[in-house]
Motif scaffolding. Structure first.
Motif, PDB file in Angstrom:
ATOM      1  N   PRO A 107     -21.475 -39.064   2.603  1.00 41.08           N
ATOM      2  CA  PRO A 107     -22.807 -38.449   2.636  1.00 41.08           C
ATOM      3  C   PRO A 107     -23.271 -38.153   1.208  1.00 41.08           C
ATOM      4  O   PRO A 107     -22.478 -37.760   0.351  1.00 41.08           O
ATOM      5  N   ARG A 108     -24.561 -38.351   0.963  1.00 40.59           N
ATOM      6  CA  ARG A 108     -25.155 -38.137  -0.365  1.00 40.59           C
ATOM      7  C   ARG A 108     -26.234 -37.068  -0.259  1.00 40.59           C
ATOM      8  O   ARG A 108     -27.402 -37.369  -0.067  1.00 40.59           O
ATOM      9  N   GLY A 109     -25.834 -35.801  -0.345  1.00 39.40           N
ATOM     10  CA  GLY A 109     -26.797 -34.707  -0.268  1.00 39.40           C
ATOM     11  C   GLY A 109     -27.115 -34.324   1.165  1.00 39.40           C
ATOM     12  O   GLY A 109     -26.423 -34.713   2.100  1.00 39.40           O
ATOM     13  N   ASP A 110     -28.205 -33.568   1.310  1.00 43.26           N
ATOM     14  CA  ASP A 110     -28.570 -33.005   2.616  1.00 43.26           C
ATOM     15  C   ASP A 110     -29.692 -33.756   3.313  1.00 43.26           C
ATOM     16  O   ASP A 110     -30.184 -33.309   4.334  1.00 43.26           O
ATOM     17  N   GLU A 111     -30.139 -34.868   2.775  1.00 40.18           N
ATOM     18  CA  GLU A 111     -31.330 -35.535   3.298  1.00 40.18           C
ATOM     19  C   GLU A 111     -31.023 -36.688   4.249  1.00 40.18           C
ATOM     20  O   GLU A 111     -31.928 -37.393   4.649  1.00 40.18           O
ATOM     21  N   GLY A 112     -29.747 -36.927   4.551  1.00 37.23           N
ATOM     22  CA  GLY A 112     -29.402 -37.982   5.494  1.00 37.23           C
ATOM     23  C   GLY A 112     -28.989 -39.301   4.878  1.00 37.23           C
ATOM     24  O   GLY A 112     -28.746 -40.267   5.602  1.00 37.23           O
TER      25      GLY A 112
END
Length: 138
Positions: A107-112
């Motif tokens: 996962p790369r950050g909180d944006e999906g």
């Protein structure tokens, strides 16, 4: 001309192989589509090309002999990422066909945004991404 007008979009991704026919067959299974172009012919291709996805993007396989001098055979350099809807499932499918994990599902950050990559049986990195931005652009 400005930088924003010079680059209009990714037109083609080429990957090298020593055995283009074997790579063609592996990618046809992995992608679920046959190549639409083979040069000089299907029996002894030096180049094959697939059209993929929502915009018919081009993925070409080129005989390694035609690469520029000094091109490394290592699985390194730029990683072109193809959007997929089911990233873990796609990684599992490709490793089942003989690819090896290069980058785990991350996962790369909180944006999906989520990325992963595999190395195909011919030594090329195949980048994958689940990208909300890609989906928004459709």
């Amino acid at each position: 001309m400005t930088a924003s007008s010079a680059f209009r979009g990714l037109a083609q991704v080429n990957i090298p192989a020593d055995d283009v026919a074997a790579a063609r067959d592996w990618y046809a299974r992995a992608l679920g589509v046959p190549p639409y172009f083979q040069q000089p012919d299907a029996e002894a291709p030096a180049y094959v090309e697939f059209r993929l996805g929502d915009h018919a993007d081009e993925l070409g396989i080129i005989d390694r002999r035609y690469l520029p001098p000094g091109h490394s055979g290592d699985a390194s350099g730029v990683i072109a990422r193809w959007h997929v809807d089911d990233l873990p499932g796609t990684v599992s499918f490709l490793t089942g066909l003989g690819a090896t994990e290069h980058e785990p599902v991350t996962p790369r950050g909180d944006e999906g945004f989520v990325t992963a990559s595999v190395v195909d049986p011919f030594g090329n990195v195949l980048g994958l991404i689940h990208s909300p931005h890609y989906l928004d652009q459709l």
